[in-house]
Design an enzyme around this catalytic site. Structure first.
Site, PDB file in Angstrom:
ATOM      1  N   ASP A 136      49.673  40.803  43.573  1.00  0.00           N
ATOM      2  CA  ASP A 136      49.111  41.626  44.660  1.00  0.00           C
ATOM      3  C   ASP A 136      49.673  41.185  46.012  1.00  0.00           C
ATOM      4  O   ASP A 136      49.427  40.060  46.450  1.00  0.00           O
ATOM      5  CB  ASP A 136      47.583  41.479  44.696  1.00  0.00           C
ATOM      6  CG  ASP A 136      46.907  41.973  43.434  1.00  0.00           C
ATOM      7  OD1 ASP A 136      47.300  43.024  42.917  1.00  0.00           O
ATOM      8  OD2 ASP A 136      45.963  41.306  42.965  1.00  0.00           O
ATOM      9  N   ASP A 154      53.514  35.821  42.593  1.00  0.00           N
ATOM     10  CA  ASP A 154      52.188  36.395  42.737  1.00  0.00           C
ATOM     11  C   ASP A 154      52.373  37.914  42.581  1.00  0.00           C
ATOM     12  O   ASP A 154      53.477  38.434  42.768  1.00  0.00           O
ATOM     13  CB  ASP A 154      51.643  36.047  44.127  1.00  0.00           C
ATOM     14  CG  ASP A 154      50.342  36.756  44.427  1.00  0.00           C
ATOM     15  OD1 ASP A 154      49.436  36.707  43.575  1.00  0.00           O
ATOM     16  OD2 ASP A 154      50.237  37.384  45.506  1.00  0.00           O
TER      17      ASP A 154
HETATM   18  C1  BG6 Z   1      44.346  38.464  43.697  1.00  0.00           C
HETATM   19  C2  BG6 Z   1      44.082  39.213  44.976  1.00  0.00           C
HETATM   20  O1  BG6 Z   1      45.664  38.719  43.273  1.00  0.00           O
HETATM   21  O2  BG6 Z   1      43.435  38.881  42.672  1.00  0.00           O
HETATM   22  C3  BG6 Z   1      42.618  39.050  45.384  1.00  0.00           C
HETATM   23  O3  BG6 Z   1      44.939  38.721  46.004  1.00  0.00           O
HETATM   24  C4  BG6 Z   1      41.721  39.476  44.243  1.00  0.00           C
HETATM   25  O4  BG6 Z   1      42.390  39.828  46.536  1.00  0.00           O
HETATM   26  C5  BG6 Z   1      42.051  38.683  42.986  1.00  0.00           C
HETATM   27  O5  BG6 Z   1      40.343  39.252  44.583  1.00  0.00           O
HETATM   28  C6  BG6 Z   1      41.213  39.081  41.782  1.00  0.00           C
HETATM   29  O6  BG6 Z   1      41.518  40.409  41.454  1.00  0.00           O
HETATM   30  P1  BG6 Z   1      40.740  41.320  40.420  1.00  0.00           P
HETATM   31  O7  BG6 Z   1      41.710  42.472  40.199  1.00  0.00           O
HETATM   32  O8  BG6 Z   1      40.533  40.517  39.169  1.00  0.00           O
HETATM   33  O9  BG6 Z   1      39.474  41.733  41.035  1.00  0.00           O
HETATM   34 MG    MG Z   2      48.827  38.003  46.768  1.00  0.00          MG
END
Ligand code: BG6
Ligand code: MG
Length: 208
Positions: A11, A9
């Protein structure tokens, strides 16, 4: 290393952008007067932008139209991208760099499996955009975690069956996705569900 491939993963695992997601939502919810705290934020880990907004709006007394929701999601994303703007490879910890390098030297295939549509931008800023053998992100999938789609696509691109891949996650939704796809999972952080491996720190991967 007992796995032929590892799917990370992004984030909250490879980098600390989970904190930026929190702050970007907090700016929006403060403006709208919707209660939002770190406890609610935990439920947003791994979940797509629009699904995250729906969770946040559970606490809103006011109901919003789809157009308004679309604008809120865009506003959050603008907040988020401003927070990302000063990011660079200096935001990658030495531990993550060393561990990835060690796994690469062991010839383990390495992939990213993220729900984020901003993953390509973040990987570029971290100077990791040509490092991984496969990157599958929010732009490539229909169903966000806890659907296993993102990890199944990543394993397919690594040309490995799920049974030979490990998923590394910090989110309940991500752990569920890994289990649904038939992957072993290593969890970082406060994940409550049972997992095959529990990591205290990123370099614990080198003990598997
Ligand atoms: C995930 C995060 O990796 O990505 C979430 O943990 C986030 O918190 C999701 O909502 C979508 O991200 P983005 O950057 O497309 O808004
Ligand atoms: Mg994550």
């Amino acid at each position: 290393m007992k796995y032929a491939g590892i799917i990370f993963d992004l984030d909250g695992v490879l980098c600390s952008t989970d904190e930026y997601h929190y702050r970007a939502w907090k700016m929006l919810t403060d403006r709208l007067g919707i209660p939002f705290d770190r406890k609610v934020n935990e439920r947003l880990r791994g979940v797509s932008r629009m699904e995250s907004l729906e969770i946040i709006l559970e606490k809103s007394v006011q109901k919003y139209s789809n157009e308004e929701k679309q604008r809120f999601a865009e506003e959050k994303n603008e907040n988020y991208r401003k927070l990302l703007s000063s990011m660079s490879s200096a935001d990658l910890s030495a531990e993550v760099v060393d561990t990835l390098g060690n796994l690469r030297a062991q010839k383990v295939k390495l992939a990213v499996g993220s729900s984020s549509c901003n993953a390509p931008l973040i990987l570029k800023k971290l100077e990791l955009d040509s490092f991984f053998d496969a990157v599958v992100d929010g732009n490539d999938i229909i169903h966000s975690k806890p659907s296993p789609e993102v990890f199944l696509k990543a394993a397919e691109r690594l040309k490995l069956p799920p049974s030979q891949c490990l998923v590394v996650e910090d989110a309940e939704a991500g752990v569920q996705a890994a289990a649904a796809g038939g992957f072993d999972c290593a969890a970082l952080g406060r994940v409550q569900q049972p997992v095959r491996w529990r990591m205290k720190t990123f370099s614990d991967l080198l003990k598997l």
